[in-house]
Design an enzyme around this catalytic site. Sequence first.
Site, PDB file in Angstrom:
ATOM      1  N   GLY A  75       0.900  -1.170   0.012  1.00  0.00           N
ATOM      2  CA  GLY A  75       0.046  -0.115  -0.136  1.00  0.00           C
ATOM      3  C   GLY A  75       0.879   1.074   0.006  1.00  0.00           C
ATOM      4  O   GLY A  75       2.096   1.136   0.052  1.00  0.00           O
ATOM      5  N   GLY A 124      -0.581  -4.818   0.990  1.00  0.00           N
ATOM      6  CA  GLY A 124      -1.756  -4.742   0.121  1.00  0.00           C
ATOM      7  C   GLY A 124      -1.805  -5.581  -1.079  1.00  0.00           C
ATOM      8  O   GLY A 124      -3.127  -5.617  -1.520  1.00  0.00           O
ATOM      9  N   GLU A 147       5.082  -5.848   7.810  1.00  0.00           N
ATOM     10  CA  GLU A 147       4.659  -4.665   8.647  1.00  0.00           C
ATOM     11  C   GLU A 147       5.537  -4.449   9.883  1.00  0.00           C
ATOM     12  O   GLU A 147       5.554  -3.253  10.234  1.00  0.00           O
ATOM     13  CB  GLU A 147       3.303  -4.690   8.910  1.00  0.00           C
ATOM     14  N   ASP A 155      -2.338  -6.278   7.978  1.00  0.00           N
ATOM     15  CA  ASP A 155      -3.679  -5.452   7.979  1.00  0.00           C
ATOM     16  C   ASP A 155      -4.276  -6.182   6.623  1.00  0.00           C
ATOM     17  O   ASP A 155      -3.968  -7.436   6.432  1.00  0.00           O
ATOM     18  CB  ASP A 155      -3.817  -3.959   7.930  1.00  0.00           C
TER      19      ASP A 155
END
Length: 339
Positions: A75, A124, A147, A155
């Site tokens: 992302g 992402g 992450e 996430d």
Amino acid sequence: MGSGTGRTEASGTVRRRVTPEGVGVVELDRPGALNALDLEMVRALGATLHAWREDSEVRSVLVRSTSPKAFCAGGDILAMRAAGMRGDDAAVRAYFGTEYALNAAIAGYPKPYTALVDGYAMGGGLGISVHGSAMVVTERAVLAMPETAIGFFPDIGASHFLPRLPGAAGWYLGLAGTRISGPAAVECGLATHYVPAAELPALEEALAGAGGEPDAVLARYAVDAPPSELAAHRAVIERCFSAPDLAELRGRLAAERDTGDGADSVWAGDTLDVLDRASPMSLEVTFEVLRAGAGASLADCLARELELSCSTAREPDFHEGVRAALVDKDRNPVWAARV
């Protein structure tokens, strides 16, 4: 858009067309950024899938990349860091809320959705591939949820799919952020099919002409994945990463390391070193979000992740982690808990 036109349309860095056989083809086309998903791309993908969901002429969806290096490297973390540092909570919530809505739409899509992963798929990038009905990887695929190394947490629905992987593999991938190969992704259940990269052009052509029946094409081209780099460590991964808390996990890794018994001992020592370099805050948040997600629905996981993303974007560890990895690139973050 009629299915018989064969016309390619573009919305910035997302290209889309519908084949005469009714296959909606999406091409991620931001190669300079390894297809990292900015808000424009996320919105374009969401709008495309929404339109095709209601289009009876579109029978299935195929997602690919124009980049030879990456499917999607993640992302737009730099933009989220900037928004978090200036206190722009609305921008942070708009991005993550839109991205997670896309993840949910893919997971609940009523038509076959196939992602072709050849190259990097991180963060992402997994959100727009693993939630579909089929995820194809090659020997050039590299997958990760990295992450914790940047002061964030896994996430994009990872708190739902990671704790469901067999043998505590998801806990290992989420906490250590380990990069794994295409064969390893199949082995641990992230990917559904393995296809050699040399066969990918033929597979793409066959899928584009398959209409609403991609399963038969995938079965024809998929082969057994070779043994992966995880194969030799599956038992020790389960022993260590099935621990009930972080302290016990570290203790189990230290005990494995201290045995001095071959490859597992070396692996345990290396894994402890990785955890020691990660953000302590991120490790704590990740452990708790995976534990909460293990028994929750995807919708509940995404809702929880959204609140955590918005709060984590304000954290000094996130700002520092992204600085060290992507801004100054010194790979030497100074975490708040260690100052």
